[in-house]
Design a protein around this motif. Structure first.
Motif, PDB file in Angstrom:
ATOM      1  N   TYR A   5       3.069  11.530  10.343  1.00 49.89           N
ATOM      2  CA  TYR A   5       1.757  11.733  10.947  1.00 49.89           C
ATOM      3  C   TYR A   5       0.678  11.798   9.866  1.00 49.89           C
ATOM      4  N   GLY A   6      -0.559  11.537  10.303  1.00 45.28           N
ATOM      5  CA  GLY A   6      -1.682  11.713   9.386  1.00 45.28           C
ATOM      6  C   GLY A   6      -2.957  11.099   9.922  1.00 45.28           C
ATOM      7  N   VAL A   7      -4.069  11.528   9.347  1.00 42.47           N
ATOM      8  CA  VAL A   7      -5.333  10.838   9.575  1.00 42.47           C
ATOM      9  C   VAL A   7      -5.410   9.704   8.559  1.00 42.47           C
ATOM     10  N   PRO A   8      -6.261   8.697   8.781  1.00 47.65           N
ATOM     11  CA  PRO A   8      -6.296   7.559   7.858  1.00 47.65           C
ATOM     12  C   PRO A   8      -6.472   7.945   6.391  1.00 47.65           C
ATOM     13  N   THR A   9      -7.292   8.964   6.103  1.00 42.19           N
ATOM     14  CA  THR A   9      -7.491   9.347   4.706  1.00 42.19           C
ATOM     15  C   THR A   9      -6.195   9.822   4.049  1.00 42.19           C
ATOM     16  N   MET A  10      -5.286  10.415   4.839  1.00 48.82           N
ATOM     17  CA  MET A  10      -3.997  10.829   4.291  1.00 48.82           C
ATOM     18  C   MET A  10      -3.160   9.614   3.910  1.00 48.82           C
ATOM     19  N   PHE A  11      -3.128   8.635   4.793  1.00 50.98           N
ATOM     20  CA  PHE A  11      -2.359   7.426   4.488  1.00 50.98           C
ATOM     21  C   PHE A  11      -2.971   6.680   3.295  1.00 50.98           C
ATOM     22  N   ILE A  12      -4.296   6.667   3.197  1.00 45.65           N
ATOM     23  CA  ILE A  12      -4.957   6.035   2.054  1.00 45.65           C
ATOM     24  C   ILE A  12      -4.544   6.731   0.760  1.00 45.65           C
ATOM     25  N   ALA A  13      -4.489   8.075   0.784  1.00 45.08           N
ATOM     26  CA  ALA A  13      -4.085   8.838  -0.405  1.00 45.08           C
ATOM     27  C   ALA A  13      -2.637   8.543  -0.780  1.00 45.08           C
ATOM     28  N   GLU A  14      -1.758   8.434   0.223  1.00 44.06           N
ATOM     29  CA  GLU A  14      -0.352   8.146  -0.050  1.00 44.06           C
ATOM     30  C   GLU A  14      -0.185   6.746  -0.643  1.00 44.06           C
ATOM     31  N   LEU A  15      -0.859   5.776  -0.048  1.00 46.21           N
ATOM     32  CA  LEU A  15      -0.780   4.404  -0.546  1.00 46.21           C
ATOM     33  C   LEU A  15      -1.379   4.266  -1.934  1.00 46.21           C
ATOM     34  N   GLY A  16      -2.306   5.160  -2.268  1.00 44.07           N
ATOM     35  CA  GLY A  16      -2.999   5.096  -3.557  1.00 44.07           C
ATOM     36  C   GLY A  16      -2.278   5.785  -4.696  1.00 44.07           C
ATOM     37  N   LEU A  17      -1.131   6.426  -4.436  1.00 44.46           N
ATOM     38  CA  LEU A  17      -0.386   7.088  -5.510  1.00 44.46           C
ATOM     39  C   LEU A  17       0.077   6.063  -6.545  1.00 44.46           C
ATOM     40  N   PRO A  18      -0.075   6.373  -7.831  1.00 45.89           N
ATOM     41  CA  PRO A  18       0.363   5.419  -8.868  1.00 45.89           C
ATOM     42  C   PRO A  18       1.844   5.058  -8.755  1.00 45.89           C
ATOM     43  N   ASP A  19       2.658   6.017  -8.289  1.00 49.82           N
ATOM     44  CA  ASP A  19       4.097   5.753  -8.173  1.00 49.82           C
ATOM     45  C   ASP A  19       4.520   5.475  -6.732  1.00 49.82           C
ATOM     46  N   PHE A  20       3.584   5.036  -5.896  1.00 44.77           N
ATOM     47  CA  PHE A  20       3.891   4.799  -4.485  1.00 44.77           C
ATOM     48  C   PHE A  20       5.133   3.928  -4.305  1.00 44.77           C
TER      49      PHE A  20
END
Length: 551
Positions: free
Chosen positions: A280-295
């Motif tokens: 689950y998440g709001v879009p900003t959470m998914f953006i933060a997850e996708l933006g992790l350097p080690d994603f």
């Protein structure tokens, strides 16, 4: 005669009947069906409960509350970050017929004291401290102004352990007798909505409201006892406690807590470690997850679905969530606290357009319509108006505020959402803004969402919010608040203007620009547009160039 257009009205049908259970009785069904399956996992502490163990832990807390004088109808406040104890209190209060009052963990003393007084909380269960919040000190100070508050119990302190132990003195049949006295239509939860003006209002929700909403939201994404649901969203909000917790337990699925508050790395670690099937998440959470350097290093192949809500998801983000995060069946949900919360949702097989351009279609056993905000008359499909919803999900009312309830729930029991929407011919709904967010520029109605979606495609724009600011000539003018992809190379107003020219109507092109490092947010992840408007209203005339500002 010209063909008459279909009205913007739809009702949800389905083969599955509404649940007539209380939350406690529904949990009993899950325990009986899946005693040995995991019900709750707390990744930070490593604690785990099967359904049988979870049921016993819930009963211990419920009996402890009863031993401390909590009775049917009493208000029990929960003021804590995400943790297993939060979940235990949720189900324990439901077993007793007490009313759990959710308190935003970001609240400070003034806000805490208001909620405690307004709802008449008799017992408060709180965290001790987290980051800059000293819950113990604030609770002690608030207690002096709240005469009905007779006890405060802090999670993690010895008093929490004593609470559960004290319940052992009660007869084992006590809870059975209490639950036999409960109706599913009675209040079980009060959630305070973050109003933009004045004090927040306490939306009062029944067992029937929230149990059924969690059940049908979970059913729409196909939950079974095989699912494991990762919940980085806050429990104090409907997203966490209804769509998450109740959505999971009503289907025998497992709740996974990745961290006390949202942490993108901890979230993906939990998904990988626990082989979660839903996130689950709001879009900003998914953006933060996708933006992790080690994603790319996280194994997310166990995911198949999830729920995204709170604000629109940009197309490119949705593509990555469905592809790189393996969430091919991710669902968009729309709703509000006052409707328990979800009214519409996309389906598992919907295409990318439905997931990014709409908020889905009405859920089973609910009705939706789009009306003229002035006359209240249902408009034709394809026409913008205020979205209203009716059915089992509509709240009982705002706690002890009948006049404020009457402002939003009309005589026909329709909840007026305040959102501007368009119903397509196929019944899918697009949210085009808030009635209060709509910009009226020189007599033209401008919907910020349309401009935001367009500006998301600008190569220098990472995120954008569009608001109206006062203008002497046009009444309102358009301000774009932009978070740039590269802070060292932000877009200029001239670049934004050139990008929009010939592709947007002239009156939709932003005349002002602010470059920010972040947006003011609610704890549940929604951008506070009212704050952006207030912050930049007075200086709009001075920000017609690309002026930087700390976010």
């Amino acid at each position: 005669m010209p063909e008459q257009q279909e009205p913007s009205y739809a009702h949800g049908t389905g083969a599955t009947a509404l649940l007539g259970d209380t939350i406690g009785r529904n949990l009993d069904r899950a325990i009986a069906a899946h005693p040995d399956r995991e019900a709750l996992v707390d990744v930070p502490s490593g604690r785990r409960w099967t359904y049988a163990e979870f049921g016993r832990a819930v009963d211990e807390v419920a009996l402890g509350l009863a031993a401390h004088g909590v009775r049917k109808g009493d208000r029990v406040g929960i003021w804590a970050v995400n943790c297993p104890e939060w979940v235990l209190v949720q189900y324990a209060t439901a077993r007793l017929g007490a009313i759990m009052v959710n308190i935003n963990p970001a609240y400070r003393l003034h806000e805490l004291a208001y909620v405690l007084r307004q709802s008449g909380v008799e017992m408060l269960i709180a965290s001790t401290e987290y980051r800059s919040s000293d819950y113990r000190a604030m609770a002690a100070e608030a207690r002096a102004d709240c005469p009905r508050l007779r006890e405060v119990v802090h999670i993690g302190d010895p008093e929490w352990d004593r609470l559960a132990a004290d319940g052992a003195a009660l007869d084992a049949g006590y809870l059975t007798a209490r639950e036999a006295e409960l109706s599913c239509d009675e209040p079980v939860n009060i959630q305070y909505t973050s109003g933009t003006t004045g004090f927040p209002k306490g939306a009062t929700l029944s067992h029937h409201n929230i149990l059924n909403n969690g059940y049908f939201v979970g059913g729409t994404v196909g939950y079974t006892e095989q699912d494991r649901v990762c919940l980085p969203v806050p429990f104090y909000h409907c997203f966490g406690m209804v769509m998450g917790n109740l959505g999971a337990t009503s289907h025998g699925a497992c709740i996974v807590i990745p961290a006390p508050v949202f942490d993108p790395g901890a979230t993906l670690h939990a998904v990988q470690q626990e082989r979660c099937t839903s996130l689950y998440g709001v879009p900003t959470m998914f953006i933060a997850e996708l933006g992790l350097p080690d994603f790319a290093s996280y194994d997310l192949t166990s995911l198949r679905t999830g729920i995204m809500a709170g604000s629109p998801c940009p197309v490119e983000v949705m593509k990555r969530v469905m592809g790189e995060m393996h969430m091919a069946e991710v669902s968009i949900a729309y709703g509000m606290t006052e409707t328990s919360p979800v009214s519409t949702q996309t389906r598992r097989d919907d295409d990318l357009e439905a997931r990014t351009e709409t908020v889905g279609r009405v859920l089973p056993h609910l009705e939706v319509k789009v009306v003229d905000p002035t006359t209240g008359v249902t408009v034709a499909r394809g026409t913008a108006g205020e979205l209203c919803t009716r059915g089992y999900s509509v709240m009982l009312g705002y706690w002890d505020e009948p006049d404020r309830t009457a402002e939003v729930v009309d005589e026909g029991r329709w909840m007026h959402t305040g959102d501007l929407a368009v119903m397509r011919e196929d019944g899918y709904l697009a949210i085009v803004g808030r009635i209060k967010d709509m910009i009226i520029r020189g007599g033209e109605n401008v919907y910020p969402r349309e401009i935001e979606e367009f500006l998301y495609t600008h190569p220098k724009v990472s995120d954008v919010q569009v608001v109206g600011v006062p203008d002497e000539r046009y009444g309102e003018e358009i301000l774009a608040c932009v978070i740039p992809r590269d802070p060292a190379d932000p877009p200029t107003l001239e670049e934004i203007d050139a990008f929009c020219r010939d592709r947007l109507a002239h009156y939709k092109i932003p005349r002002h620009l602010r470059i920010l490092s972040g947006f003011p947010m609610t704890v549940s992840g929604k951008v506070r547009k009212v704050e952006l408007r207030e912050q930049f209203a007075a200086s709009a005339g001075a920000v017609s160039g690309a002026v930087s500002a700390a976010g």
